[in-house]
Design a protein around this motif. Structure first.
Motif, PDB file in Angstrom:
ATOM      1  N   GLN A  74       0.824  -1.247  -0.158  1.00  0.00           N
ATOM      2  CA  GLN A  74      -0.269   0.114  -0.079  1.00  0.00           C
ATOM      3  C   GLN A  74       0.235   1.254  -0.629  1.00  0.00           C
ATOM      4  OE1 GLN A  74      -2.862   0.666   3.373  1.00  0.00           O
ATOM      5  NE2 GLN A  74      -3.690   1.614   2.170  1.00  0.00           N
ATOM      6  N   ALA A  75       1.924   1.098   0.612  1.00  0.00           N
ATOM      7  CA  ALA A  75       2.763   2.723   0.173  1.00  0.00           C
ATOM      8  C   ALA A  75       3.316   2.399  -0.348  1.00  0.00           C
ATOM      9  CB  ALA A  75       4.208   1.636   1.399  1.00  0.00           C
ATOM     10  N   ARG A  76       4.034   1.381  -1.323  1.00  0.00           N
ATOM     11  CA  ARG A  76       4.772   1.519  -2.516  1.00  0.00           C
ATOM     12  C   ARG A  76       3.541   2.526  -3.281  1.00  0.00           C
ATOM     13  NH1 ARG A  76       9.195  -1.817  -4.328  1.00  0.00           N
ATOM     14  NH2 ARG A  76      10.611  -2.263  -1.845  1.00  0.00           N
ATOM     15  N   ASN A  77       2.192   1.831  -3.265  1.00  0.00           N
ATOM     16  CA  ASN A  77       1.309   2.711  -4.275  1.00  0.00           C
ATOM     17  C   ASN A  77       0.720   3.737  -4.228  1.00  0.00           C
ATOM     18  OD1 ASN A  77       1.331   0.267  -5.611  1.00  0.00           O
ATOM     19  ND2 ASN A  77      -0.857  -0.579  -4.247  1.00  0.00           N
ATOM     20  N   ILE A  78       1.179   4.307  -2.888  1.00  0.00           N
ATOM     21  CA  ILE A  78       0.615   5.652  -1.982  1.00  0.00           C
ATOM     22  C   ILE A  78       1.605   6.044  -3.172  1.00  0.00           C
ATOM     23  CG2 ILE A  78       0.620   7.256  -0.690  1.00  0.00           C
ATOM     24  CD1 ILE A  78      -0.501   5.000   1.017  1.00  0.00           C
ATOM     25  N   ALA A  79       3.101   6.240  -2.932  1.00  0.00           N
ATOM     26  CA  ALA A  79       3.801   5.956  -2.986  1.00  0.00           C
ATOM     27  C   ALA A  79       4.237   6.627  -4.480  1.00  0.00           C
ATOM     28  CB  ALA A  79       5.658   5.814  -2.734  1.00  0.00           C
ATOM     29  N   THR A  80       3.887   5.368  -5.565  1.00  0.00           N
ATOM     30  CA  THR A  80       4.227   6.051  -6.822  1.00  0.00           C
ATOM     31  C   THR A  80       2.836   6.769  -7.985  1.00  0.00           C
ATOM     32  OG1 THR A  80       4.663   3.708  -6.736  1.00  0.00           O
ATOM     33  CG2 THR A  80       3.889   4.247  -8.733  1.00  0.00           C
ATOM     34  N   GLU A  81       2.021   6.318  -6.834  1.00  0.00           N
ATOM     35  CA  GLU A  81       0.782   7.585  -7.126  1.00  0.00           C
ATOM     36  C   GLU A  81       0.353   9.205  -6.920  1.00  0.00           C
ATOM     37  OE1 GLU A  81      -4.268   8.065  -7.164  1.00  0.00           O
ATOM     38  OE2 GLU A  81      -3.035   6.491  -6.064  1.00  0.00           O
ATOM     39  N   HIS A  82       0.863   9.145  -5.706  1.00  0.00           N
ATOM     40  CA  HIS A  82       1.384  11.079  -5.114  1.00  0.00           C
ATOM     41  C   HIS A  82       2.579  11.283  -5.005  1.00  0.00           C
ATOM     42  CE1 HIS A  82      -3.064  10.995  -3.017  1.00  0.00           C
ATOM     43  NE2 HIS A  82      -2.561   9.453  -3.161  1.00  0.00           N
TER      44      HIS A  82
END
Length: 235
Positions: free
Chosen positions: A73-81
């Motif tokens: 989840q942290a990686r997905n947030i970092a990627t998107e944001h």
């Protein structure tokens, strides 16, 4: 570069810690400031305020929510944001990691404004657009040189194999042009801006050693990506 997303994420996530909750830290409050919203903590570098932006509700972010953030989840947030917002796919190899990790560790706007400053944008706005990418692509060793501190100028000279005196003169510029060191110069120019930013932060006396250590590791990782990106393809 898009192919650098995974190694950049790996670097950033390895530099971030697990769950922690500090009442005196703005990032631990869902409203983005001490006393605003809920005291919820951070995890994997995801602040409570960022989680509130992801969820669309400041009041919904609680310590339980923050503790449940997974690595994926942290990686997905970092990627998107961060990665996508800062247009890291379109940046030169190595520069992408320098921008992404500092933006994640500090702020997107600050990181992008530094990049725009180095690229020669007269009025940095913190948004990577076509003008920023064009200016970055067409920057030259001579235009980048003034943005390097003497320390990073000396590191560049070691990289180029010229006498390291910390002053970028005609011989260093000639070597930079001949060795096509545009990417390396951008890395050191960003490192200069990022070090100055860290030293200006109010908690530098407490966290400064760790921030500067992360910066040096960031430079090394960026150079690995730069080298990999410039290596000739093998059949």
């Amino acid at each position: 570069m898009r192919s650098n997303l995974l190694p950049s994420l790996n670097f950033t996530m390895s530099a971030e810690g697990g769950y922690q909750c500090n009442r005196a830290d703005d990032g631990n409050w869902s409203g983005g400031r001490v006393g605003r919203g809920n005291l919820a903590g951070t995890k994997y570098g995801i602040s409570a305020a960022l989680m509130a932006a992801v969820m669309g509700d400041v009041s919904s972010v609680t310590p339980t929510i923050m503790r449940r953030i997974t690595d994926e989840q942290a990686r997905n947030i970092a990627t998107e944001h961060f990665w996508q917002v800062m247009q890291c796919d379109a940046l030169p190899s190595g520069v992408d990691l320098m921008l992404f990790d500092f933006g994640f560790n500090s702020s997107k706007e600050r990181a992008v404004k530094q990049l725009q400053h180095v690229a020669g944008i007269a009025r940095p706005d913190g948004v990577v657009g076509q003008d920023t990418l064009f200016k970055l692509e067409h920057s030259t060793p001579a235009s980048i040189a003034p943005f390097l501190s003497s320390n990073y100028a000396e590191q560049l000279q070691h990289y180029l194999g010229v006498s390291p005196d910390g002053a970028i003169g005609p011989l260093t510029l000639k070597a930079a042009v001949e060795q096509k060191a545009h990417g390396a110069m951008l890395i050191y120019a960003l490192a200069t801006q990022q070090e100055a930013a860290y030293r200006s932060f109010k908690n530098f006396s407490v966290f400064g050693r760790g921030w500067l250590s992360r910066l040096e590791a960031r430079i090394v990782a960026a150079h690995h990506l730069l080298s990999a990106g410039s290596a000739p393809a093998t059949s």
